[in-house]
Design a protein around this motif. Sequence first.
Motif, mmCIF file in Angstrom:
data_model
loop_
_atom_site.group_PDB
_atom_site.id
_atom_site.type_symbol
_atom_site.label_atom_id
_atom_site.label_comp_id
_atom_site.label_asym_id
_atom_site.label_seq_id
_atom_site.Cartn_x
_atom_site.Cartn_y
_atom_site.Cartn_z
ATOM 1 N N GLY A 348 0.664 -1.254 -0.017
ATOM 2 C CA GLY A 348 -0.078 -0.057 -0.038
ATOM 3 C C GLY A 348 0.758 1.194 -0.003
ATOM 4 N N ASP A 349 2.136 1.276 0.118
ATOM 5 C CA ASP A 349 3.013 2.375 0.016
ATOM 6 C C ASP A 349 2.693 3.046 -1.379
ATOM 7 O OD1 ASP A 349 3.555 2.063 2.783
ATOM 8 O OD2 ASP A 349 5.489 1.247 2.375
ATOM 9 N N PHE A 350 2.981 4.116 -1.484
ATOM 10 C CA PHE A 350 3.010 4.736 -2.957
ATOM 11 C C PHE A 350 3.793 5.972 -3.174
ATOM 12 C CE2 PHE A 350 -0.664 6.593 -0.743
ATOM 13 C CZ PHE A 350 -0.600 8.077 -1.087
ATOM 14 N N VAL A 351 4.306 6.125 -4.371
ATOM 15 C CA VAL A 351 4.922 7.418 -4.736
ATOM 16 C C VAL A 351 3.992 8.469 -5.457
ATOM 17 C CG1 VAL A 351 7.270 6.179 -4.753
ATOM 18 C CG2 VAL A 351 5.721 6.169 -6.851
ATOM 19 N N LEU A 352 4.539 9.570 -5.087
ATOM 20 C CA LEU A 352 3.846 10.975 -5.633
ATOM 21 C C LEU A 352 5.137 11.456 -6.670
ATOM 22 C CD1 LEU A 352 1.665 13.246 -5.932
ATOM 23 C CD2 LEU A 352 2.737 13.991 -3.766
ATOM 24 N N SER A 353 4.631 11.777 -7.808
ATOM 25 C CA SER A 353 5.857 12.331 -8.743
ATOM 26 C C SER A 353 5.721 14.102 -8.485
ATOM 27 C CB SER A 353 5.397 12.353 -10.004
ATOM 28 O OG SER A 353 4.087 12.685 -10.570
ATOM 29 N N ARG A 354 7.014 14.636 -8.194
ATOM 30 C CA ARG A 354 7.037 15.973 -7.506
ATOM 31 C C ARG A 354 7.899 16.926 -8.561
ATOM 32 N NH1 ARG A 354 11.315 17.883 -4.433
ATOM 33 N NH2 ARG A 354 12.753 16.411 -3.940
ATOM 34 N N ILE A 355 8.624 16.445 -9.536
ATOM 35 C CA ILE A 355 9.602 17.092 -10.423
ATOM 36 C C ILE A 355 9.113 16.838 -11.608
ATOM 37 C CG2 ILE A 355 11.781 17.540 -11.002
ATOM 38 C CD1 ILE A 355 12.907 17.036 -7.952
ATOM 39 N N GLY A 356 9.209 17.832 -12.622
ATOM 40 C CA GLY A 356 8.860 17.527 -14.019
ATOM 41 C C GLY A 356 7.173 17.393 -14.153
ATOM 42 N N THR A 357 6.992 15.857 -14.041
ATOM 43 C CA THR A 357 5.730 15.652 -14.090
ATOM 44 C C THR A 357 5.141 15.896 -12.600
ATOM 45 O OG1 THR A 357 6.021 13.932 -15.856
ATOM 46 C CG2 THR A 357 3.819 13.881 -14.416
ATOM 47 N N ILE A 358 4.037 16.524 -12.514
ATOM 48 C CA ILE A 358 3.478 16.806 -10.961
ATOM 49 C C ILE A 358 2.171 15.856 -10.758
ATOM 50 C CG2 ILE A 358 2.769 18.473 -9.431
ATOM 51 C CD1 ILE A 358 5.488 18.939 -9.881
ATOM 52 N N LYS A 360 1.282 12.455 -10.384
ATOM 53 C CA LYS A 360 1.110 11.446 -10.565
ATOM 54 C C LYS A 360 1.362 10.433 -9.560
ATOM 55 C CE LYS A 360 -0.028 12.245 -14.962
ATOM 56 N NZ LYS A 360 -1.080 12.020 -15.556
ATOM 57 N N THR A 361 0.679 9.351 -9.260
ATOM 58 C CA THR A 361 0.928 8.356 -8.176
ATOM 59 C C THR A 361 0.696 6.920 -8.658
ATOM 60 O OG1 THR A 361 -1.450 8.172 -7.584
ATOM 61 C CG2 THR A 361 -0.279 9.879 -6.455
ATOM 62 N N ARG A 362 1.615 6.026 -7.946
ATOM 63 C CA ARG A 362 1.772 4.578 -8.107
ATOM 64 C C ARG A 362 2.052 4.032 -7.065
ATOM 65 N NH1 ARG A 362 0.065 6.082 -12.343
ATOM 66 N NH2 ARG A 362 0.420 5.320 -14.617
ATOM 67 N N PHE A 363 1.205 2.645 -6.802
ATOM 68 C CA PHE A 363 1.538 1.952 -5.672
ATOM 69 C C PHE A 363 2.989 1.271 -5.977
ATOM 70 C CE2 PHE A 363 -2.984 1.856 -4.633
ATOM 71 C CZ PHE A 363 -2.987 2.197 -3.369
ATOM 72 N N LEU A 364 3.775 1.187 -4.856
ATOM 73 C CA LEU A 364 5.072 0.569 -5.243
ATOM 74 C C LEU A 364 5.050 -1.230 -4.679
ATOM 75 C CD1 LEU A 364 6.998 2.842 -2.928
ATOM 76 C CD2 LEU A 364 7.507 2.597 -5.630
ATOM 77 N N PRO A 365 5.495 -1.645 -5.907
ATOM 78 C CA PRO A 365 5.465 -3.223 -5.633
ATOM 79 C C PRO A 365 6.390 -3.643 -4.550
ATOM 80 C CG PRO A 365 6.712 -2.720 -7.832
ATOM 81 C CD PRO A 365 6.116 -1.396 -7.341
ATOM 82 N N ILE A 366 6.135 -4.829 -3.853
ATOM 83 C CA ILE A 366 7.108 -5.118 -2.851
ATOM 84 C C ILE A 366 7.811 -6.403 -2.970
ATOM 85 C CG2 ILE A 366 5.576 -4.129 -1.077
ATOM 86 C CD1 ILE A 366 4.452 -6.631 -0.447
ATOM 87 N N SER A 367 7.811 -6.755 -4.452
ATOM 88 C CA SER A 367 8.272 -8.089 -4.626
ATOM 89 C C SER A 367 9.837 -8.023 -5.091
ATOM 90 C CB SER A 367 7.352 -8.893 -5.957
ATOM 91 O OG SER A 367 7.554 -7.960 -7.002
ATOM 92 N N GLN A 368 10.422 -7.024 -5.243
ATOM 93 C CA GLN A 368 11.859 -6.587 -5.606
ATOM 94 C C GLN A 368 12.421 -5.373 -5.237
ATOM 95 O OE1 GLN A 368 9.975 -5.996 -9.966
ATOM 96 N NE2 GLN A 368 12.362 -5.193 -9.868
ATOM 97 N N ASP A 369 13.734 -5.423 -5.291
ATOM 98 C CA ASP A 369 14.650 -4.112 -4.836
ATOM 99 C C ASP A 369 14.572 -3.242 -5.967
ATOM 100 O OD1 ASP A 369 14.938 -5.132 -2.494
ATOM 101 O OD2 ASP A 369 16.774 -6.082 -2.935
ATOM 102 N N TYR A 370 14.784 -1.938 -5.745
ATOM 103 C CA TYR A 370 14.665 -0.901 -6.788
ATOM 104 C C TYR A 370 15.156 0.429 -6.164
ATOM 105 C CZ TYR A 370 9.898 -0.689 -5.048
ATOM 106 O OH TYR A 370 8.853 -0.582 -4.289
#
Length: 526
Positions: A348-358, A360-370
């Motif tokens: 359920g953790d998600f990211v919010l874009s804040r530079i360039g494209t303002i 946009k959100t996406r849930f973060l997958p927890i199955s791999q490192d990045y």
Amino acid sequence: MGEELYELPNGWVWATVGEISKINPRLPELNYSDDLEVSFLPMKSVEAKTGRLDLSEIKQYCQVKKGYTPFIDGDIILAKITPCFENGKVAIVQNLKNGIGFGSTEFHVFRLELGIYNKYLLFYFCNQNFIKDAQSNMAGTAGQLRVPADYIRNTVIPFPPLPEQYRIVAKVEELFTQLDAGVGLLKKVKAKLKRYRQAVLKAAVEGNLTAYWRTAHQGELEPASVLLDRILKQRREKWEAEQLAKMKAQGKTPKDDSWKLKYKEPVAPDTSDLPDLPDGWCWASLQMIADVIDPNPSHRMPKYVEAGIPFISTENFSPPDSFDFSIGKKVLQETLYQQRRILKIEEGDFVLSRIGTIGKTRFLPISQDYCISHALVVIKTLDNSINKRFLRYVISSNTVLNQAKKGVQSVGVPDLGMAKIRCFAIPLIPFDEQNKILEEIEDAFSIIDQLEKTIDTNLKRAERLRQSILKQAFEGQLVPQDPKDEPAEKLLERIQAEKAKQVTTKTKKKTKSQIKSPTQLALPLE
């Protein structure tokens, strides 16, 4: 090309683009005043696929006569660089200021010989077969690939009699007009669906979506103010536990509770311009109810490698709501530790874009490192009484995004500061009502998604039909042939004869221009 040529109708011939047009020609040989006003067309002035031009920019001849591509009324301009070429930036230039224009050096220019209809060649450049073949013949480095002039010069095209060129163009335009009307209607509906999606979110965060449900459950729900007090208490307890753990790791024992005074309460939101909320709701800043984490406070760029851990940014955002890890960059494992980008990602953790494209959100997958770009912020809720999917919808609403637009910093690349994000005003809602709102949103969005999918399918079908029309046109199947038309072979012969005559005339002029006086003649001595 020989294996790909097909049998042409009677009266047609195969011809190269170089035979029927001048490629990247100079301006007509006239005396141009330096203060002559001319049209100026950068690449952005040509609309992809439609051929529409923005002719609003005017410059003086002296400003553009060097370093830019010249053209005149009636010429065809075609973007030669990727991705503008593939996107269909091609147009006939008309109504230029004083009949003259200059533009980007990334344009090829085609000036048609007498007896060639420029719209016929324009439509050929819109043909996917031509575009795909040209793509495979591009030259240059990645990101700077261009279609060579020699490739287009030697491209073989089906060449019909001149009257048939006009009939073909007229029929293509008739069919395209009908097709464009349908496509325009589909795009309008799609735009309305996008607005409707935001209308659903607006109704959700202002309480209108569940007004009936809230009335039916009046007195049964825990007020949001009580929920907020509990979250703030847990937030402080979490900080105190972290501080004690740090002191213990350093072998320190606090003498009293004075260290607790270092705790900073989260800033309350500014709600002066925000709507009133229903009874039982309250405003809270994002920082009050969630951790807002900058994954790379130093903003140092990692070392990219061919094979490694995915580096995620908005480039990896894949529609409708996922990540595409097959594109983008990779980083070394040790870079993750050096940049302190390792985060414990929970469901359920998600990211919010804040530079360039303002926004946009996406849930973060927890199955791999990045490795997470500094252009994104990670949002982690502090209490299970905040539905993470609901919070993401709230942040995606215009009620919150409009706050983001006001907080954009810098003149160049838009940058939404971390402090502004932490102060986002979020409507805090009783937990049971959050779940009900989420149910209503997702029911509405599932219908919208299905409608958008149907529209996208029909838009793709329209593009296939457009290409089918062009295929028929260049195979001679779109309009009937007229045996009275002069064969294209005769027209081509006249064009070639005229070009040969022009070459001879230019050679004579050049020879004469080299003789400045009779004394320069190398005459034998008597």
